[in-house]
Design a protein around this motif. Structure first.
Motif, short mmCIF file in Angstrom:
data_model
loop_
_atom_site.label_atom_id
_atom_site.label_comp_id
_atom_site.label_asym_id
_atom_site.label_seq_id
_atom_site.Cartn_x
_atom_site.Cartn_y
_atom_site.Cartn_z
N ILE A 1 42.36 -11.97 -25.98
CA ILE A 1 43.13 -12.13 -27.25
C ILE A 1 44.26 -12.08 -26.85
O ILE A 1 45.64 -12.67 -27.65
N ALA A 2 44.87 -10.49 -26.66
CA ALA A 2 46.22 -10.33 -26.64
C ALA A 2 46.96 -10.91 -25.36
O ALA A 2 48.20 -11.65 -26.08
N CYS A 3 46.20 -11.71 -24.51
CA CYS A 3 47.41 -12.65 -23.26
C CYS A 3 47.29 -13.67 -24.26
O CYS A 3 48.71 -13.98 -24.11
N GLY A 4 47.03 -14.31 -24.84
CA GLY A 4 46.50 -15.55 -25.40
C GLY A 4 47.71 -15.36 -26.80
O GLY A 4 48.98 -16.26 -26.88
N LEU A 5 47.88 -14.09 -27.92
CA LEU A 5 48.24 -14.30 -28.34
C LEU A 5 50.02 -13.55 -28.11
O LEU A 5 51.28 -14.55 -28.61
#
Length: 173
Positions: free
Chosen positions: A142-146
């Motif tokens: 999720i952190a990578c996507g955001l």
């Protein structure tokens, strides 16, 4: 034979204790919308559930969705839509900018779609988590996507002409 090189043999023969399990060695668990929401809430992010049942919010003015796709909802995707749109006449400049991004970086995947006579730019980071994920793995995805989506949209702001500004309906995180 050095003492270190013989350790594997001692362990195999039962002469050494097995390595202990660390606290961060949690087993993977099925990814659910609730687990994604728990991560977002734990970070203090604001989001809503849209009419399709998807988690969505805005970061730096751009809309992001947290989707569970696939036959068993095993694919987790963080999809962002840039807060600006571009006129159709700018397709060449937009395509060149997105191709540069995709050539030089792994994440996020960047693409353009025509929507209501304008060009909409998207970011995507997806992962097949059929076997589940630990909390740490899910958080990293999720952190990578955001993070990479926000970074890409910021980079686009500096290379594409200013024509249109979006009007998101969820406050920024």
């Amino acid at each position: 034979m050095s003492n270190r090189s013989g350790l594997w043999l001692l362990r195999m023969l039962g002469g050494m204790p097995k390595p202990t399990k660390r606290a961060d060695d949690e087993p993977p668990r099925i990814v659910t919308r609730d687990r994604v929401a728990d991560y977002l809430l734990g970070r203090g992010y604001r989001f809503v559930i849209d009419d399709d049942g998807d988690l969505t919010g805005t970061w730096d003015g751009s809309r992001f969705w947290f989707l569970l796709l696939g036959e068993h909802q095993e694919i987790v995707q963080v999809r962002g839509r840039w807060h600006r749109t571009m006129p159709l006449e700018q397709r060449r400049a937009v395509t060149l900018a997105l191709n540069d991004w995709n050539r030089d970086r792994i994440w996020p995947k960047a693409y353009v779609r025509e929507e209501e006579g304008q060009l909409a730019l998207y970011s995507e980071v997806s992962s097949d988590l059929e076997v589940g994920a630990t909390d740490q793995q899910l958080a990293q995805l999720i952190a990578c996507g955001l993070g990479t989506g926000v970074q890409m949209f910021s980079a686009l702001d500096s290379v594409l002409p200013q024509d249109d500004a979006g009007d998101p309906d969820v406050p920024d995180n």
